[in-house]
Write a protein that holds these residues in place. Structure first.
Motif, PDB file in Angstrom:
ATOM      1  N   SER A 136       0.860  -1.038   0.068  1.00 40.13           N
ATOM      2  CA  SER A 136      -0.094  -0.037  -0.160  1.00 40.13           C
ATOM      3  C   SER A 136       1.070   1.298   0.004  1.00 40.13           C
ATOM      4  N   HIS A 167       0.597   3.963   1.305  1.00 43.37           N
ATOM      5  CA  HIS A 167       0.461   4.824   2.575  1.00 43.37           C
ATOM      6  C   HIS A 167       0.658   3.877   3.810  1.00 43.37           C
ATOM      7  N   ASP A 206      -7.458   6.933   3.795  1.00 45.96           N
ATOM      8  CA  ASP A 206      -7.348   5.458   3.018  1.00 45.96           C
ATOM      9  C   ASP A 206      -5.799   5.455   2.727  1.00 45.96           C
ATOM     10  N   GLU A 225      -4.554   4.099  -0.135  1.00 45.50           N
ATOM     11  CA  GLU A 225      -4.404   4.283  -1.531  1.00 45.50           C
ATOM     12  C   GLU A 225      -3.996   5.474  -1.925  1.00 45.50           C
ATOM     13  N   THR A 226      -4.796   6.684  -1.836  1.00 43.25           N
ATOM     14  CA  THR A 226      -4.549   7.923  -2.131  1.00 43.25           C
ATOM     15  C   THR A 226      -4.051   9.015  -0.928  1.00 43.25           C
ATOM     16  N   ARG A 263      -6.714  10.502   0.407  1.00 41.10           N
ATOM     17  CA  ARG A 263      -7.583  11.756   0.063  1.00 41.10           C
ATOM     18  C   ARG A 263      -8.952  11.468   0.508  1.00 41.10           C
ATOM     19  N   THR A 264      -9.386  10.247   0.942  1.00 40.78           N
ATOM     20  CA  THR A 264     -10.686   9.824   1.376  1.00 40.78           C
ATOM     21  C   THR A 264     -10.730   9.250   2.886  1.00 40.78           C
ATOM     22  N   GLU A 295     -14.462  12.309   0.273  1.00 43.74           N
ATOM     23  CA  GLU A 295     -13.299  12.959   0.076  1.00 43.74           C
ATOM     24  C   GLU A 295     -12.978  13.964   0.722  1.00 43.74           C
TER      25      GLU A 295
END
Length: 313
Positions: free
Chosen positions: A76, A78, A97, A99-100, A102-103, A113
């Motif tokens: 992952s 993060h 999250d 992954e990004t 940002r959520t 988000e």
């Protein structure tokens, strides 16, 4: 048209969102229970039960560490954030999250988000419960004050339970609010600097709890003089904590007044205008540097040459 299936990181986040939120909330409840027992007038019982709840929180650390290891093995992006939260489990309450980044998943809201709209929505959601806490703490403070001068609280154990439970709920509410709002902002240092009183309310009982651990050790060693001194310091720190809570609660109640809210909004507008001015100054400075560094284009030279020839003729 076939949709691309979500990555394993997203699948793990979606699967673990509710369980890990409940686990982090349970962790906070156990800490709050330890703080509650710590404020008890019964010294020996308080230390034993507080250490029991504290031991329960330690037993939960492998759960958060296991999630971090799972994200590491999945690769992952993060996973380091998950590892940091494994050592500070309450931060998992409003984790982004992996992954990004940002959520975020929150109860009654689901995945959203992280932006200004979510920040405003969550702030409104907290306003109601925090007003209830603010209204609850004032009679608790009066009851606690009267118990030291009007009657012996040991004769009314149910009053002691009400006071301790009320303070525990207060600490839990302040802590949960701070963690969620802290997780929503990108400028962490700015938020901490602006809400340092809330951070002090959260940390002061924990510091006093560490004092209590030392106090219990001294009791086992039968060093009564030092133990009594530490017990008095514990009582002093708790009185300071309650005073700070009272001041913060009064500040929150003042915000309910429409005139006070207008003043706060005007202060916010003034701060934003100052930020905009600074940004515009930075843009102007950068533009000036670009103008000084930009060379004269050939088109300007060619257009200027005929003019010189005409003047010569």
């Amino acid at each position: 048209m076939n949709q691309t299936p979500p990555s394993k990181t997203i699948q793990l986040d979606q699967f673990m969102a509710v369980p890990m939120f409940c686990a982090s909330l349970l962790f906070l409840v156990l800490v709050a229970a330890a703080v509650q027992e710590f404020t008890s007038d019964s010294i020996y019982q308080s230390s034993e039960i507080s250490l029991f709840f504290f031991g329960c929180t330690l037993a939960m650390f492998p759960l958060f560490l296991g999630e971090a290891i799972a994200h590491y093995r999945l690769g992952s992006p993060h996973w380091k954030s998950a590892l940091k939260r494994a050592f500070l489990p309450p931060l998992r309450l409003a984790a982004r999250d992996h992954e990004t980044g940002r959520t975020m998943w929150l109860p009654m809201m689901g995945w959203h988000e992280v932006d200004d709209d979510l920040h405003e929505e969550v702030e409104k959601a907290f306003s109601g419960p925090m007003i209830v806490v603010a209204l609850m703490i004032l009679p608790l403070l009066c009851l606690d004050f009267m118990s030291h001068f009007r009657f012996n609280i040991n004769e009314y154990p149910w009053i002691q339970v009400i006071i301790e439970t009320g303070y525990s709920i207060t600490w839990l509410a302040f802590t949960a609010e701070f963690i969620v709002m802290f997780s929503l902002v990108d400028k962490k240092f700015t938020y901490v600097k602006k809400h340092w009183v809330d951070l002090l309310i959260i940390c002061l009982p924990l510091v006093a709890f560490l004092r209590m651990v030392q106090f219990s050790r001294l009791l086992r060693l039968q060093q009564v003089t030092k133990a009594t001194r530490i017990y008095r310091l514990r009582g002093l720190s708790l009185r300071v904590w309650r005073g700070i809570v009272a001041l913060d609660v009064l500040s929150r109640l003042m915000r309910i007044d429409p005139q006070r809210r207008i003043e706060l909004m005007e202060e916010l507008i003034s701060e934003k205008e100052d930020e905009i001015k600074k940004i515009r100054l930075q843009i102007a400075e950068l533009q000036t540097r670009l103008d000084l560094k930009s060379p004269i284009s050939p088109s300007h030279i060619s257009s200027a040459a005929p003019a010189k020839d005409t003047e010569a003729a």
